[in-house]
Each structure stands twice: as structure tokens, then as C-alpha cells.
Design an enzyme around this catalytic site. Structure first.
Site, PDB file in Angstrom:
ATOM      1  CG  ASP A 111      -8.177  -3.004  -3.195  1.00  0.00           C
ATOM      2  OD1 ASP A 111      -9.356  -2.656  -3.106  1.00  0.00           O
ATOM      3  OD2 ASP A 111      -7.238  -2.201  -3.370  1.00  0.00           O
TER       4      ASP A 111
ATOM      5  CG  HIS B 272      -2.018   1.011   1.149  1.00  0.00           C
ATOM      6  ND1 HIS B 272      -1.879   2.291   1.640  1.00  0.00           N
ATOM      7  CD2 HIS B 272      -3.277   0.942   0.632  1.00  0.00           C
ATOM      8  CE1 HIS B 272      -3.005   2.959   1.425  1.00  0.00           C
ATOM      9  NE2 HIS B 272      -3.863   2.171   0.823  1.00  0.00           N
TER      10      HIS B 272
END
Length: 445
Positions: free
Chosen positions: A382, A323
Site C-alpha cells: 500500500d 504487515h
């Protein structure tokens, strides 16, 4: 066009910029600093993403935290679970108004959302059924823009009018995506056209599940998991691509419908809201190429091939891992993973769920081995969201639209903030690196 290839060659050549120039002129590509931190371009009170600290000029990894109006999202989730209630509407209230509602205020707000779920008269027939789309995000964006024409006061950007428009959009998003999906199924997939009216008294998660299922049936656990996903996707700071797009367009003093449609266009991208689709494609590939899902060595070997660009799509990426801000952990992924376990047990998909957990555990060490890097790699939201949606029988084409149903709350909160506190059009600089050229008369070319 017959000359498309020739034109493409010219465009490609003329639009190429040497990456060395970005370094020479200290360009913040992606509005990111060289150390990976974001360029500070604004202030917000809406949300905060905390993924690292800077200690004596160095970036130090810490466990991730996500705050909505200063309140830890984990506290919101824990309170809803403890009191056995849904939490997304409370989250919307918090984001929009900056404080937690009383029980009476929350009930009243839920009633307002419920009253606004139905679309304007003939809107579904004229704008969704007569002009269906294969892509639900495109249909959502067009529908939002079309709602401008159904608004008696669309261009009034006063806080009062913008707030009214925002609440109506937040309420209508579940209905729009559900009807758009049903139209797509009918006109493109040759399925029966089944349209339900939004039921009174249902929250956002229940409304979605009811509208996309022919029998309108769903379990309490399914609604709870979807509600959790909506809470976790509602806001992620002002700098994420879609929220920044809303800030950017709002700063030009345009209408609410144009600003929110800009956010939808951004969220559609595979580098943003469409990332969970990439995860699902990767996982299907992994499941088909690994014989024993619980064999750590076999799983690690295949992850190595993916990172080396020798498996799946050749990108060298393990989707759902890593991320831009979170380092040690993404709190959204942790919360969704924990809730997903119960759903996996209910759906008899525990073996697949365990494969997800194994990949989450193995990826950091595989990444370090293949890349020779000590960069912190954590699983992001996700990675689990698509799996959760599939366990509920939600089709892939609704994954990103569900993200939009949630994130519109954050977009609207940031739009209100831009209207009230922005004041200046956002206008960063680009340096032109094209050399000067004289104009050549037509007869001399």
C-alpha cells in the site's frame, strides 16, 4: 433524530466489552493468536503468503514470499518482463484453473475476457448513469448485485455455472469502475460525460487506462506498471478479510453476485483495500511539513512525531509500514517499488520517489527508537501503490476500485474452491458475556 445523542450514549455503554474478558476467555480477536499468527480456519490451494517461520515454538522473521497456486509471484512477473508481455491475464488463468496456460490457451482466454467486457444492454444507462455514486466501491457493489437480475440462471451454484459467472465478473469489473467514475465526475464534479466502449484486443490494464481517459491515450510503461499492480493484488491467501468474507458468504450457499459483493464491501475499508488512501494523505502531510526531502534527520524527526501521535492524524501510525504476516519484506512492495522507479523518472518525480524510499529505510529504526520494540517492520504494498497510481494521473477515488479489479480473480478462485470443497457453513462461536436479566413489565419501568 433529536434523541440520537441519548441513544448513542446507551448504545455505547451497552455494547462496551472489557478487553480483559477477551483474555480471560482466550478469544482470538481478529482471528489472530496471541503471538500474531492467524487462527487456522480452512485449507486452500489457491494462494500462500509466507512471511515467517516457527522455530521451536517461536516466530522467526524471513523474507516475504507470495505464491499463486504454488508458483512464486516473482517468477510470474519476471517471465512477463523477460518476454515483454503483460501478465495479469495469465495470473487470472492460473488462479482460476490451477495451472499455467499454453500460448494458445492464454490467447483464447484473453479473447473470452474481451468478449465479456461490455456490460449488458442498457445496464450502464439504467444502473450507473441514472444512479451515480460519490463512492466507486459502493457503485461497484451495487452493480454486481444488479447483474443478478440480468442473469438468466443466477442461483445455480453448480461449478459450471459459477465458473461462467466468475469469468463474466472478472471481465466486467474494469468497465464497471470506469463507467462509475465517469458518471461520478459528471454528476458530482460537473465535468463532461465521456463514455468509451471497451476496445477489442486490449488487456485489463490497457482497458482501464483507455476507459478512464478522455483521449484514451497512455504509454506502454504506464500500462506495464498498472499490469504489475494488478498481478500483485490478485490474491493474498484465504485469510485476508475480503477473501474470507467471500468464503464465509459462499459457505451459506448463496449466489455468486452476493458473495462477490461481500468481498467488495470488505475491501472498501481503510484497514484493508482503502489503506493506500491513508498513505497518500500521510505523504501529502509529510511533504508539506518537511523542507528538505533528502534530509535524513528532518525526515526521521517527523516520522517520530507521527509515531508519537503528534503529527498527521494523531493515530500514531506510519501508514504503509508493517504487515500482519510479512516480517522482513513484502515481495509485492519490492516489485512495485522497482517498477515505480522508471515511471518516476519518466514523470520527472524522482525526488518524491526518493522520499518514499528514504521513509521506507528509516521507519524500522525510528519505530524501534520510539516504541522500544524489536518487532520487524517492513514496507507493505500500500505504501507504493497509491504513489504509482498518482504518477499515472489516476484519481484517488479509483485506487481501491483498481484493487477490486485485481482481487476479484482471487475472490472467484476461492469461491470456486468453497463450492467444490467447502461443504459446511462457516459458523465460529461467540461467547455471550451479558448477565441474565428478568423482564420488567411496562408499567414497572
Amino acid at each position: 433524530m433529536s434523541n440520537t445523542k441519548n441513544y448513542l450514549a446507551e448504545v455505547t455503554g451497552n455494547d462496551y466489552i472489557d478487553s480483559e474478558l477477551y483474555t480471560r476467555f482466550n478469544v482470538k480477536r481478529g482471528l489472530r493468536n496471541a503471538d500474531g499468527t492467524g487462527v487456522l480456519v480452512g485449507l486452500t490451494r489457491v494462494g500462500d503468503v509466507h512471511g515467517y517461520i516457527i522455530d521451536e515454538g517461536e516466530k522467526v522473521a524471513v523474507d516475504g514470499k507470495l505464491y499463486y497456486r504454488g508458483i512464486d509471484v516473482e517468477s510470474l512477473v519476471a517471465a512477463a518482463e523477460k518476454e515483454d508481455r503483460f501478465g495479469f491475464e495469465e495470473t487470472v488463468y492460473l488462479l482460476m484453473f490451477g495451472r499455467l496456460p499454453s500460448k494458445a490457451e492464454l490467447e483464447q482466454f484473453c479473447g473470452i475476457l474481451g468478449e465479456n467486457r461490455a456490460l449488458p444492454d442498457n445496464f450502464a444507462e439504467d444502473n450507473i448513469m441514472k444512479a451515480p455514486s460519490r463512492d466507486i466501491m459502493n457503485k461497484l457493489a451495487r452493480s454486481v448485485l444488479t447483474l443478478y437480475s440480468y442473469d438468466d440462471n443466477p442461483d445455480d451454484n453448480s461449478p459450471e455455472n459459477a465458473l461462467r459467472q466468475c469469468i463474466e465478473l472478472i471481465a466486467r469489473f474494469p468497465t464497471i469502475i470506469a463507467y462509475s467514475y465517469m458518471a461520478k465526475k459528471h454528476y458530482y464534479d460537473n465535468k463532461s460525460l465521456i463514455i468509451h466502449s471497451p476496445a477489442a484486443g486490449c488487456n485489463s490494464a490497457e482497458t482501464i487506462l483507455s476507459l478512464i481517459r478522455p483521449d484514451q491515450k497512455y504509454s506502454r510503461l504506464e500500462a506495464e506498471v498498472l499490469d504489475l499492480a494488478l498481478i500483485l493484488h490478485a490474491e493474498h491467501g484465504g485469510g485476508n478479510n475480503s477473501t474470507f468474507a467471500v468464503h464465509l458468504v459462499s459457505s451459506a450457499d448463496t449466489d455468486t453476485y452476493a458473495a462477490i459483493s461481500a468481498g467488495i464491501g470488505s475491501l472498501k475499508g481503510f484497514k484493508h483495500g482503502g489503506a493506500n488512501i491513508k498513505v497518500m494523505g500521510m505523504m501529502e502531510d509529510i511533504k508539506s511539513n518537511i523542507k528538505k526531502w533528502d534530509d535524513e534527520s528532518e525526515v526521521a524527526d517527523y516520522l517520530t512525531k507521527i509515531l508519537q501521535g503528534n503529527a498527521y492524524d494523531g493515530s500514531g501510525l506510519i501508514y504503509g509500514q508493517g504487515h500482519a504476516i510479512y516480517t522482513k519484506s513484502d515481495p509485492r512492495a519490492t516489485l512495485l517499488r522497482d517498477k515505480a522507479q522508471g515511471l518516476a523518472e519518466e514523470k520527472k518525480l524522482s525526488d518524491e520517489f526518493n522520499l518514499y524510499k528514504l521513509i521506507e529505510r528509516l521507519t524500522p529504526e525510528v519505530f524501534k527508537k520510539v516504541k522500544g520494540s524489536d518487532k520487524d517492520i517492513c514496507t507493505n504494498v500500500d505504501f507504493y501503490s497509491g504513489f504509482v497510481y498518482r504518477m499515472m494521473g489516476i484519481p484517488d477515488e479509483l485506487f481501491t476500485p483498481l484493487f477490486a479489479v485485481s482481487r476479484v480473480a482471487g475472490w472467484c478462485a476461492h469461491r470456486m474452491e468453497e463450492i467444490i470443497s467447502g461443504g459446511r457453513i462457516i459458523r465460529p462461536a461467540y461467547k455471550c458475556v451479558q448477565s441474565r436479566m428478568p423482564y420488567t413489565p411496562m408499567g414497572e419501568r
